[in-house]
Design a protein around this motif. Structure first.
Motif, PDB file in Angstrom:
ATOM      1  N   ASN A  55      28.070 -43.201  60.032  1.00  0.00           N
ATOM      2  CA  ASN A  55      29.045 -42.614  60.949  1.00  0.00           C
ATOM      3  C   ASN A  55      30.430 -43.146  60.652  1.00  0.00           C
ATOM      4  O   ASN A  55      30.587 -44.248  60.095  1.00  0.00           O
ATOM      5  CB  ASN A  55      28.733 -43.029  62.401  1.00  0.00           C
ATOM      6  N   CYS A  56      31.443 -42.384  61.085  1.00  0.00           N
ATOM      7  CA  CYS A  56      32.793 -42.932  61.178  1.00  0.00           C
ATOM      8  C   CYS A  56      33.423 -42.399  62.455  1.00  0.00           C
ATOM      9  O   CYS A  56      32.938 -41.422  63.032  1.00  0.00           O
ATOM     10  CB  CYS A  56      33.630 -42.614  59.947  1.00  0.00           C
ATOM     11  N   GLY A  57      34.474 -43.095  62.891  1.00  0.00           N
ATOM     12  CA  GLY A  57      35.123 -42.733  64.149  1.00  0.00           C
ATOM     13  C   GLY A  57      34.758 -43.722  65.243  1.00  0.00           C
ATOM     14  O   GLY A  57      33.940 -44.616  65.031  1.00  0.00           O
ATOM     15  N   PRO A  58      35.349 -43.573  66.425  1.00  0.00           N
ATOM     16  CA  PRO A  58      35.117 -44.527  67.517  1.00  0.00           C
ATOM     17  C   PRO A  58      33.656 -44.631  67.949  1.00  0.00           C
ATOM     18  O   PRO A  58      33.207 -45.696  68.368  1.00  0.00           O
ATOM     19  CB  PRO A  58      35.979 -43.977  68.659  1.00  0.00           C
ATOM     20  N   LEU A  59      32.924 -43.517  67.885  1.00  0.00           N
ATOM     21  CA  LEU A  59      31.516 -43.526  68.285  1.00  0.00           C
ATOM     22  C   LEU A  59      30.638 -43.074  67.125  1.00  0.00           C
ATOM     23  O   LEU A  59      31.038 -42.226  66.329  1.00  0.00           O
ATOM     24  CB  LEU A  59      31.286 -42.602  69.486  1.00  0.00           C
ATOM     25  N   GLY A  60      29.422 -43.630  67.070  1.00  0.00           N
ATOM     26  CA  GLY A  60      28.471 -43.228  66.036  1.00  0.00           C
ATOM     27  C   GLY A  60      27.113 -42.950  66.648  1.00  0.00           C
ATOM     28  O   GLY A  60      26.676 -43.674  67.562  1.00  0.00           O
ATOM     29  N   TRP A  61      26.446 -41.912  66.142  1.00  0.00           N
ATOM     30  CA  TRP A  61      25.108 -41.562  66.659  1.00  0.00           C
ATOM     31  C   TRP A  61      24.078 -42.499  66.039  1.00  0.00           C
ATOM     32  O   TRP A  61      24.089 -42.733  64.826  1.00  0.00           O
ATOM     33  CB  TRP A  61      24.783 -40.112  66.305  1.00  0.00           C
ATOM     34  N   THR A  62      23.201 -43.039  66.882  1.00  0.00           N
ATOM     35  CA  THR A  62      22.159 -43.941  66.393  1.00  0.00           C
ATOM     36  C   THR A  62      20.814 -43.573  67.007  1.00  0.00           C
ATOM     37  O   THR A  62      20.754 -42.949  68.070  1.00  0.00           O
ATOM     38  CB  THR A  62      22.466 -45.412  66.745  1.00  0.00           C
ATOM     39  N   SER A  63      19.768 -43.980  66.313  1.00  0.00           N
ATOM     40  CA  SER A  63      18.409 -43.803  66.813  1.00  0.00           C
ATOM     41  C   SER A  63      17.667 -45.109  66.611  1.00  0.00           C
ATOM     42  O   SER A  63      17.855 -45.791  65.602  1.00  0.00           O
ATOM     43  CB  SER A  63      17.727 -42.677  66.022  1.00  0.00           C
ATOM     44  N   SER A  64      16.838 -45.431  67.597  1.00  0.00           N
ATOM     45  CA  SER A  64      15.987 -46.618  67.482  1.00  0.00           C
ATOM     46  C   SER A  64      14.789 -46.391  68.391  1.00  0.00           C
ATOM     47  O   SER A  64      14.709 -45.364  69.075  1.00  0.00           O
ATOM     48  CB  SER A  64      16.742 -47.873  67.931  1.00  0.00           C
ATOM     49  N   MET A  84      39.631 -35.648  60.258  1.00  0.00           N
ATOM     50  CA  MET A  84      40.076 -35.190  61.580  1.00  0.00           C
ATOM     51  C   MET A  84      40.837 -33.872  61.469  1.00  0.00           C
ATOM     52  O   MET A  84      40.613 -32.944  62.247  1.00  0.00           O
ATOM     53  CB  MET A  84      40.997 -36.276  62.162  1.00  0.00           C
ATOM     54  N   ARG A  85      41.711 -33.787  60.461  1.00  0.00           N
ATOM     55  CA  ARG A  85      42.502 -32.571  60.273  1.00  0.00           C
ATOM     56  C   ARG A  85      41.584 -31.383  59.969  1.00  0.00           C
ATOM     57  O   ARG A  85      41.716 -30.298  60.532  1.00  0.00           O
ATOM     58  CB  ARG A  85      43.498 -32.803  59.124  1.00  0.00           C
ATOM     59  N   LEU A  86      40.627 -31.590  59.073  1.00  0.00           N
ATOM     60  CA  LEU A  86      39.696 -30.514  58.719  1.00  0.00           C
ATOM     61  C   LEU A  86      38.931 -30.035  59.954  1.00  0.00           C
ATOM     62  O   LEU A  86      38.802 -28.826  60.194  1.00  0.00           O
ATOM     63  CB  LEU A  86      38.725 -31.018  57.642  1.00  0.00           C
ATOM     64  N   ALA A  87      38.424 -30.977  60.743  1.00  0.00           N
ATOM     65  CA  ALA A  87      37.624 -30.606  61.920  1.00  0.00           C
ATOM     66  C   ALA A  87      38.457 -29.830  62.935  1.00  0.00           C
ATOM     67  O   ALA A  87      38.005 -28.805  63.467  1.00  0.00           O
ATOM     68  CB  ALA A  87      37.046 -31.863  62.569  1.00  0.00           C
ATOM     69  N   SER A  88      39.667 -30.285  63.200  1.00  0.00           N
ATOM     70  CA  SER A  88      40.444 -29.596  64.233  1.00  0.00           C
ATOM     71  C   SER A  88      40.948 -28.250  63.730  1.00  0.00           C
ATOM     72  O   SER A  88      40.981 -27.275  64.491  1.00  0.00           O
ATOM     73  CB  SER A  88      41.555 -30.484  64.778  1.00  0.00           C
ATOM     74  N   GLU A  89      41.274 -28.143  62.448  1.00  0.00           N
ATOM     75  CA  GLU A  89      41.723 -26.842  61.909  1.00  0.00           C
ATOM     76  C   GLU A  89      40.575 -25.832  61.904  1.00  0.00           C
ATOM     77  O   GLU A  89      40.771 -24.656  62.217  1.00  0.00           O
ATOM     78  CB  GLU A  89      42.297 -27.005  60.490  1.00  0.00           C
ATOM     79  N   GLY A 133      38.286 -20.512  67.300  1.00  0.00           N
ATOM     80  CA  GLY A 133      38.589 -20.232  68.700  1.00  0.00           C
ATOM     81  C   GLY A 133      38.474 -21.422  69.634  1.00  0.00           C
ATOM     82  O   GLY A 133      38.509 -21.253  70.857  1.00  0.00           O
ATOM     83  N   PHE A 134      38.339 -22.642  69.065  1.00  0.00           N
ATOM     84  CA  PHE A 134      38.265 -23.849  69.893  1.00  0.00           C
ATOM     85  C   PHE A 134      39.482 -24.724  69.615  1.00  0.00           C
ATOM     86  O   PHE A 134      39.393 -25.762  68.936  1.00  0.00           O
ATOM     87  CB  PHE A 134      36.966 -24.615  69.619  1.00  0.00           C
ATOM     88  N   ALA A 135      40.626 -24.294  70.118  1.00  0.00           N
ATOM     89  CA  ALA A 135      41.875 -25.036  69.905  1.00  0.00           C
ATOM     90  C   ALA A 135      41.788 -26.385  70.608  1.00  0.00           C
ATOM     91  O   ALA A 135      41.146 -26.507  71.656  1.00  0.00           O
ATOM     92  CB  ALA A 135      43.050 -24.233  70.430  1.00  0.00           C
ATOM     93  N   GLY A 136      42.407 -27.415  70.019  1.00  0.00           N
ATOM     94  CA  GLY A 136      42.501 -28.717  70.660  1.00  0.00           C
ATOM     95  C   GLY A 136      41.287 -29.606  70.493  1.00  0.00           C
ATOM     96  O   GLY A 136      41.179 -30.635  71.152  1.00  0.00           O
ATOM     97  N   PHE A 137      40.378 -29.264  69.573  1.00  0.00           N
ATOM     98  CA  PHE A 137      39.193 -30.099  69.346  1.00  0.00           C
ATOM     99  C   PHE A 137      39.613 -31.441  68.754  1.00  0.00           C
ATOM    100  O   PHE A 137      40.270 -31.494  67.724  1.00  0.00           O
ATOM    101  CB  PHE A 137      38.220 -29.378  68.412  1.00  0.00           C
ATOM    102  N   ALA A 138      39.228 -32.526  69.424  1.00  0.00           N
ATOM    103  CA  ALA A 138      39.579 -33.884  68.980  1.00  0.00           C
ATOM    104  C   ALA A 138      38.306 -34.720  68.936  1.00  0.00           C
ATOM    105  O   ALA A 138      37.938 -35.367  69.917  1.00  0.00           O
ATOM    106  CB  ALA A 138      40.596 -34.500  69.935  1.00  0.00           C
ATOM    107  N   ARG A 143      31.887 -34.434  66.296  1.00  0.00           N
ATOM    108  CA  ARG A 143      31.513 -34.244  67.696  1.00  0.00           C
ATOM    109  C   ARG A 143      32.507 -34.919  68.627  1.00  0.00           C
ATOM    110  O   ARG A 143      33.109 -35.941  68.262  1.00  0.00           O
ATOM    111  CB  ARG A 143      30.134 -34.883  67.946  1.00  0.00           C
ATOM    112  N   LYS A 144      32.626 -34.372  69.825  1.00  0.00           N
ATOM    113  CA  LYS A 144      33.268 -35.098  70.934  1.00  0.00           C
ATOM    114  C   LYS A 144      32.097 -35.589  71.762  1.00  0.00           C
ATOM    115  O   LYS A 144      31.494 -34.822  72.512  1.00  0.00           O
ATOM    116  CB  LYS A 144      34.186 -34.146  71.729  1.00  0.00           C
ATOM    117  N   ALA A 145      31.742 -36.856  71.536  1.00  0.00           N
ATOM    118  CA  ALA A 145      30.486 -37.390  72.088  1.00  0.00           C
ATOM    119  C   ALA A 145      30.693 -38.074  73.434  1.00  0.00           C
ATOM    120  O   ALA A 145      29.814 -38.037  74.300  1.00  0.00           O
ATOM    121  CB  ALA A 145      29.872 -38.378  71.107  1.00  0.00           C
TER     122      ALA A 145
END
Ligand code: MD3
Ligand code: FE
Length: 217
Positions: free
Chosen positions: A67-76, A101-106, A112-117, A214-216
């Motif tokens: 993962n990268c970013g503030p949150l990461g998905w994990t399983s245990s 980040m730029r690719l995801a928001s563009e 049709g999902f403006a403002g995705f962060a 994702r916005k998790a």
């Protein structure tokens, strides 16, 4: 982005495949950024290597992830959860590269999902025979937020089902550089990846890499 420049790499580049009323594949959308995406991915993986996680049922997942970013998905064995640190090191996940980040928001805006962060980017690695069985993504807080996925390397057959696991599935090919956006009524549809074929790709060797933004939290 102009499709002509990439016509040899991806014959569909520049076109859009509609999968549902609120989900599309933007063919070749990531190709224009590939020269930045690939080295940035290598930097992420150097800090947080791919690893096989264990499911709550005790099975080792066939697809290793990071993962990268503030949150990461994990399983245990304790369950699935997003967390701010790498469970193997206790260190924060690597920062999300600006180009990710730029690719995801563009891409989200284009669908049709403006403002995705996004605050999370899960990265899966497939080698020949790797697959992801049909599942729903339900660990995020707000299902009104879309998910953006980016495919790199060896192509794969995406399995696209319905809200019930038993609903029939369609198979949609995903190619190097494709970016898909899933939102609204399509957000909780079942999906998976059929076993990946053994073949060579100039950039990735025999691998397929997938990012899901994702916005998790
Ligand atoms: C449709 N990854 O990480 S991306 C996953 O290619 C995951 O690695 C696959 O499913 C991969 O959870 C598929 C396409 C995808 C991702 C999330 C979705 C499709 C989706 C969420 C809702 C609906
Ligand atoms: Fe998923």
């Amino acid at each position: 982005m102009t499709s002509d420049l990439f016509a040899e790499d991806h014959p569909l580049a520049g076109s859009t495949t509609r999968l549902g009323s609120q989900s599309v594949v933007l063919r070749g959308f990531a190709l224009a950024l590939m020269d930045e995406l690939w080295p940035q991915l290598q930097q992420v993986v150097a800090q947080a290597p791919f690893r096989h996680m264990v499911t709550p049922g005790g099975q080792t997942m066939s697809v290793p992830l990071t993962n990268c970013g503030p949150l990461g998905w994990t399983s245990s064995r304790a369950g699935y959860r997003y967390r701010g640190d790498d469970p193997d090191t206790g260190l924060p996940w690597p920062a999300m590269p600006a180009v990710f980040m730029r690719l995801a928001s563009e891409a989200a805006a284009e669908a049709g999902f403006a403002g995705f962060a996004p605050d999370a980017c899960l990265i899966n690695r497939y080698r020949p025979g790797s697959r992801l069985t049909l599942h729903q993504d339900k660990n995020e807080r707000d299902f009104a937020q879309p998910i953006v996925s980016v495919s790199l390397g060896v192509s794969a057959e995406f399995l696209w089902g319905g809200l019930q696991r038993s609903d029939r599935t369609q198979r949609i090919p995903l190619f190097h550089g494709d970016v898909a956006v899933w939102g609204g009524v399509d957000r909780l549809r079942h999906h998976g990846i059929a076993p990946v074929r053994a073949m060579a790709h100039l950039l990735t060797g025999n691998e397929r890499i997938n990012f899901t933004f994702r916005k998790a939290g």
